[in-house]
Design a protein around this motif. Structure first.
Motif: not given
Lengths: 504, 629
Positions: A442-443, A401, A446, A450, A320, A454-456, A312-314, A387
């Protein structure tokens, strides 16, 4: 003299209601004008699932092993799965109602003039609703089937409609059709394994009934070679359906290609049906030789948890990513099967509900994030979603979560109880790998959070469409269930504990 | 044990406020910070009244519980959502809400120019709620909820200024180190459940008295791993320095006074486990001693004022962890040092923030100098914290740190000399690097550019600093007068049977020794930093170079976590910048490499998938054959 088999219609009603609804849907396609079809089909589908669900509730404490001769066993475990499937299907159907998910005319070539004409005429593929109902009826039968033939029939009844509706996405149709074909080919391949396995088990025991197979397996001194080989081959069919490594490779492609609402339905309901069937087969039929097959399942569970989380990380595509997440969850759920105890079944039931609603909700939200060409699945373009639409982003964050097992969400309780059950049954390796995999998993959950919060926002073309009333209802139901089961899990645990009976 | 119905307010108030501020969005921009501060203050008020209530009772009735509801009940696993306020947790409650409120006040001014100030305060409130849950939970599972909560808050707050990419990387690093720790905690909980059938502190305590040593050691080791992750202890220490990327009030509250001390709380709370397993205790003191020296040495070479303080935090928590490993009597001293440290370190962090505020966010101490004249209040409050951390009598650290050194010596034999000697050496190095910080920042000639206009901060900022400075002066004496804290904590940590143990070193001797080595360290720093070059000199000794590289902690982690086969030397020699970035990167890299391989298997061809399935069946059958054969 031919005697008619004795059927207990009261106990079979949930399956029959759904089948009946599907048949009515087929008639509607034939006899009702195009303008009314969509609305009528939606009402039929929702009514059918709701009625069947209520029926399941009304019979929830009945037990019978002869509802349909010896082929279907109605008991707590089976009815819980049926109820869960119907409840989830109902919510998943709410997301089908956005009428722009599906190809207007599946037979038209992608990009052809016919397709354009169909779009212009506002045609809709309302056949999708009867197809889903057929699939649901198969799913309802799968976890209560008590002999090998019924199991196979149920497996096919639930699979074939899914192959079709996978190919019906409105946008990126080639991807969708490719996914459908892959799903069909590999599904047929795995069914062949299942069938061959069933044949070997029949060869060993001389019977199709799980009860007789158990007796045969428990006979001391028997030569188990055919039985064990049969178990491995049958497992392929089941593990394929839940998407366990190494039978998972269809999952990302199909989850990505299928219309997103269908993906949510498939990911949640198929898993419940398949795990329900798996638990029954293994505890009723094959428990006597559990020391032989358990190592295989432990190995599969471990590679599934770890493989899903790592792969999943990549990923850069939200569908997907969710697909790999669902693979990881299949690994966690296998821990419950391996525990093969009452605690294992209870926590598996809880896990399926917790996972199922979060999954449906998450895919439901994916349908809302769009640009002018349709859904936006590229994660980078989800930047700053909070936003644009704080509510939707918050709900998605909660589902993630919960997938990650953060306390005060349903996912935490689910993971904790299933790992505890596995640990208590002595499968420590699974718990260690499971805890590590959920740490890795979890990485990426999260990371998505993020990106959203948190990204514009970088891409002004991406918008969150205002969901319709039904869709809002669907997301709200999923949200509330995920939250409430995290804070007050006993609501479901108390029920699940009383419904662990399985007819031998 | 009495029941109380007010405990829940401690958590509910800040949690409610946090949710409110997040939900209302911009509507709350005008008053959100004030509201959050008032809520934090009222939680402190509840804490004070609970303390009074507790004080008015005696014996077993001092501790109070509140059952909220039955949380999980499946099979044998029954967990209530219950709160427990006893002599240990009240210390934390007062520290968290008290220091927390001061830092809220400070942040009003510090975050004045940030357009997301409301969100910042919502997170701060959320942190307070989670941290209170951590110390108030009556079972490991409830503690775990708070544990994850503070981790989440810390993650959000480190990355708060996430427009800077290095900050995002820092948040990631903190996240991974904390995750490894969390794995330890969840495994410890599961072992507890299967061994004792319970996860509440009481249940585990009852079970621990007749458990096998192996199980206790396993639980202890896993709890220590958890503590190491949260408290930045060896070998999971590398994240704390990077976490300084967050806003300074966060560094003061989370990464100095409260969250990073959660590991000390966990071990103290689990005293019944560690009392019963000497192996686990040895692990604890080893980790403590390594970290206290490690942090101190790293602190000597940092030019970034916040990173120097972070290294110092690491080192001071090392002292606390060391103390918890020294048996029953050590717990009280660990908590005492934790409380005094909470005052003086938070105070110094706020001082550092005040300096940065006045210096346009400059953090390099080589560009400060001579600030004492321009920022007198900051200099004086920082100076008081400095005297406290050095352990100069009668400031706070003197009472708490000397007690730890003394207890370490009193272990007796070679062990006592090694532990005590290391703790003493650490005190000397601490004196050196802290003096260096003070000299570089406040003394000497000015080294800043003409464009900056250093000025004293507003009263909202120096007010909290003054209060914390008073704590740095008085807290040590107050806590230790007549053995106040030791007696107070006695029912929880059961220190009585260790009292009256052999006293190998007279307290006076330890104090004189410690003071002597502190004077040496401080004096050396004063002489060495009479002149300060603005750019860190290159031709320094090999030790300085090693210290500047954080003692090669990243490479070391790489060796420990990633390539256990490689030798340490090889790791130290490899200064390739791609490698230096460390354990976290490498773990991440390894995972993403594997991930890439997996992605290649996912090539889209049905034939490959079918082959994979076939191979899977084959291997499955093979396993079966091996098992049954």
């Amino acid at each position: 003299m031919l005697t008619t088999p004795n059927l207990d219609y009261n106990l079979l009603a949930p399956i029959l209601i759904v089948l009946g609804g599907a048949l009515i849907g087929v008639f509607v396609e034939g006899f009702i004008g195009r303008a009314y079809r969509a609305r009528i089909q939606i009402i039929i589908a929702l009514l059918t699932t709701a009625t069947a669900f209520c029926w399941v509730i009304s019979i929830h404490n009945l037990i019978s092993q002869s509802a349909a001769v010896d082929s279907v066993s109605i008991d707590g475990g089976g009815l819980f799965m049926q109820g869960a499937i119907l409840a989830m299907a109902f919510v998943a159907l709410l997301f089908f109602t956005q009428n722009d998910h599906f190809a207007p005319q599946a037979s038209a070539l992608p990009g052809s003039q016919e397709e354009a004409a169909a779009v212009l005429a506002g045609v809709q593929m309302t056949e999708i609703y009867p197809l889903v109902l057929f699939a649901i009826s198969g799913m309802l039968l799968f976890p209560v089937a008590h002999d090998l033939i019924t199991l196979f029939v149920a497996l096919e009844v639930l699979s074939i409609p899914l192959y079709i509706i996978t190919g019906l996405a409105r946008r990126r149709r080639l991807l969708s059709q490719e996914a459908a074909l892959k799903y069909f080919l590999l599904g047929a391949y795995s069914s062949a394994f299942f069938l061959f396995g069933g044949a070997l088990v029949y060869g060993f025991s001389g019977s199709l009934s799980l009860a007789t197979i158990r007796t045969a397996a428990a006979t001391p001194g028997a030569n188990h070679i055919f039985l064990l080989l049969g178990i491995v081959l049958m497992s392929v069919g089941l593990l394929f359906k839940v998407g366990a490594v190494p039978f998972h490779s269809w999952t990302p492609d199909v989850y990505q290609g299928a219309p997103t609402a269908v993906t949510g339905f498939m990911a949640a309901c198929t898993k419940v049906a398949a795990f329900g069937a798996m638990f029954r087969i293994f505890i009723v039929g094959f428990a006597a030789v559990q020391n032989d097959w358990r190592p295989v399942f432990v190995a599969i569970s471990i590679v599934t948890m770890a493989g899903g989380a790592i792969a999943a990380i990549s990923q850069r595509d939200v569908k997907r990513t969710l697909a790999y997440s669902s693979i990881t969850h299949a690994g966690f759920l296998l821990a419950g099967v391996i525990a093969l105890s009452q605690a294992g079944l209870t926590s598996m039931m809880f896990y399926l509900v917790a996972y199922g609603f979060a999954t449906i909700g998450a895919f439901g939200i994916v349908t809302l994030v769009r640009d002018s060409t349709g859904e936006v699945n590229d994660l980078n373009r989800w930047a700053g979603l909070a936003k644009k639409s704080p509510g939707v982003a918050t709900a998605f964050a909660l589902f993630l979560l919960s997938f990650g097992g953060i306390p005060l969400t349903a996912g935490f309780i689910a993971k904790f109880s299933i790992f505890t059950a596995a640990y208590a049954s002595g499968n420590i390796a699974i718990v260690v790998v499971g805890v590590l995999s959920s740490a890795i998993a979890l990485f990426f959950y999260l990371r998505v959070i993020l990106i959203m919060f948190f990204k514009e926002p970088t891409d002004d073309t991406v918008t969150v469409v205002v969901p319709s009333f039904l869709v809002t209802t669907g997301i709200t139901i999923c949200f509330v269930i995920t939250l409430v089961l995290g804070v007050y899990p006993n609501l479901l645990f108390n029920l699940a504990t009383t419904m662990t009976t399985l007819v031998p | 044990m009495r029941t109380s119905s007010h405990l829940v307010y401690l958590i509910a108030l800040p949690l409610f406020s946090s949710a409110l501020l997040l939900l209302l969005g911009r509507m709350a921009d005008k008053w959100g910070h004030i509201f959050a501060t008032l809520i934090s203050a009222s939680a402190f008020g509840v804490g004070i009244s609970e303390f009074m209530e507790m004080h008015s009772h005696t014996g077993a009735n001092r501790a109070a519980t509140q059952k909220l509801f039955e949380w999980i009940s499946v099979g044998n696993l029954k967990v209530d959502a219950s709160l427990l306020l006893d002599q240990l947790s009240i210390c934390f409650v007062l520290l968290i809400t008290g220091v927390g409120t001061l830092i809220h006040i400070y942040s009003i001014a510090y975050m004045d120019h940030d357009k997301d100030r409301r969100r910042f305060f919502a997170y701060l409130n959320f942190f307070i709620a989670a941290m209170l849950l951590l110390v108030l939970g009556d079972s490991y599972l409830n503690l775990y909820v708070g544990w994850e909560g503070v981790g989440l808050a810390s993650y959000l707050l480190i990355g708060f200024w996430n427009h800077n990419p290095t900050y995002a990387v820092a948040a990631k690093k903190a996240f991974i180190a904390n995750r490894i720790g969390d794995v330890g905690l969840s495994l410890a909980i599961m072992i507890c459940f299967t061994q004792f059938g319970a996860v509440s502190f009481d249940g585990v305590k009852a079970g621990a008295s007749h458990a096998s040593p192996a199980a206790l050691t396993a639980i202890g080791a896993m709890l220590l791993l958890a503590a190491a992750g949260k408290s930045a202890q060896f070998p999971l220490q590398s994240w704390l320095g990077d976490a300084m990327a967050g806003p300074t009030p966060v560094s003061a509250l989370i990464h100095a006074a409260t969250m990073v001390t959660a590991g000390v709380y966990l071990i103290t709370r689990s005293n019944f486990i560690f009392d019963a397993s000497s192996t686990a205790r040895i692990l604890v003191v080893t980790v403590g001693v390594i970290t206290l020296l490690f942090g101190a040495i790293v602190g000597t070479a940092k030019d970034d004022i916040k990173k120097a303080l972070a290294a110092s935090t690491m080192s001071q928590i090392g002292y606390m962890i060391l103390a918890t490993g020294l048996g029953p009597v050590g717990y009280a001293f660990a908590i005492m040092h934790l409380l005094t440290h909470g005052f003086f370190k938070a105070g110094m962090f706020l001082g550092a923030g005040s300096v940065m505020h006045g210096m346009d966010d400059e953090i390099n101490m080589r560009k400060f100098g001579g600030l004492a004249r321009l920022m007198p209040i900051t200099a004086v409050t920082f100076g008081l914290g400095y005297l406290a951390i050095l352990g100069v009598p009668p400031f706070a650290g003197f009472y708490s740190k000397d007690k730890i050194i003394e207890t370490a010596f009193n272990q007796g034999g070679g062990k006592g000399i090694i532990l005590g000697g290391a703790a003493l050496l650490g005190a000397g190095i601490t004196a050196f690097y802290m003096t260096r910080v003070v000299v570089l920042t406040f003394a000497g000639a000015k080294r800043w550019k003409d464009g900056s206009h250093p000025h004293e901060s507003s009263v909202l900022m120096w007010g909290p600093m003054v209060v914390l400075a008073i704590g740095s002066i008085a807290s040590g004496f107050l806590l230790s007068a007549g053995g106040a804290l030791v007696n107070w904590l006695q029912p929880v940590v059961n220190a009585s049977h260790a009292e009256g143990g052999k006293e190998l070193m007279k307290p006076l001797v330890v104090s004189v020794l410690a003071l002597g080595i502190v004077v040496l360290g401080a004096g050396y720093a004063i002489i060495k930093y009479r002149t300060v070059p603005e750019v860190a000199p290159e031709n320094v000794s090999i030790f300085t170079k090693i210290a500047r590289k954080d003692l090669y902690q990243d490479i070391f982690n790489d060796v420990v976590l990633v390539k256990p086969g490689t030798t340490l030397t090889a790791g130290l020699v490899a200064t390739d910048h791609n490698v230096i970035d460390g354990a976290v990167r490498l773990v991440g890299w390894l995972i993403s490499e594997v991930s890439d391989v997996l992605r290649k298997l996912q090539n889209g061809y049905v034939r490959t998938y079918a082959l994979m399935m076939f191979v899977g069946v084959f291997i499955g059958a093979l396993i079966l054959w091996v098992v049954t054969a």
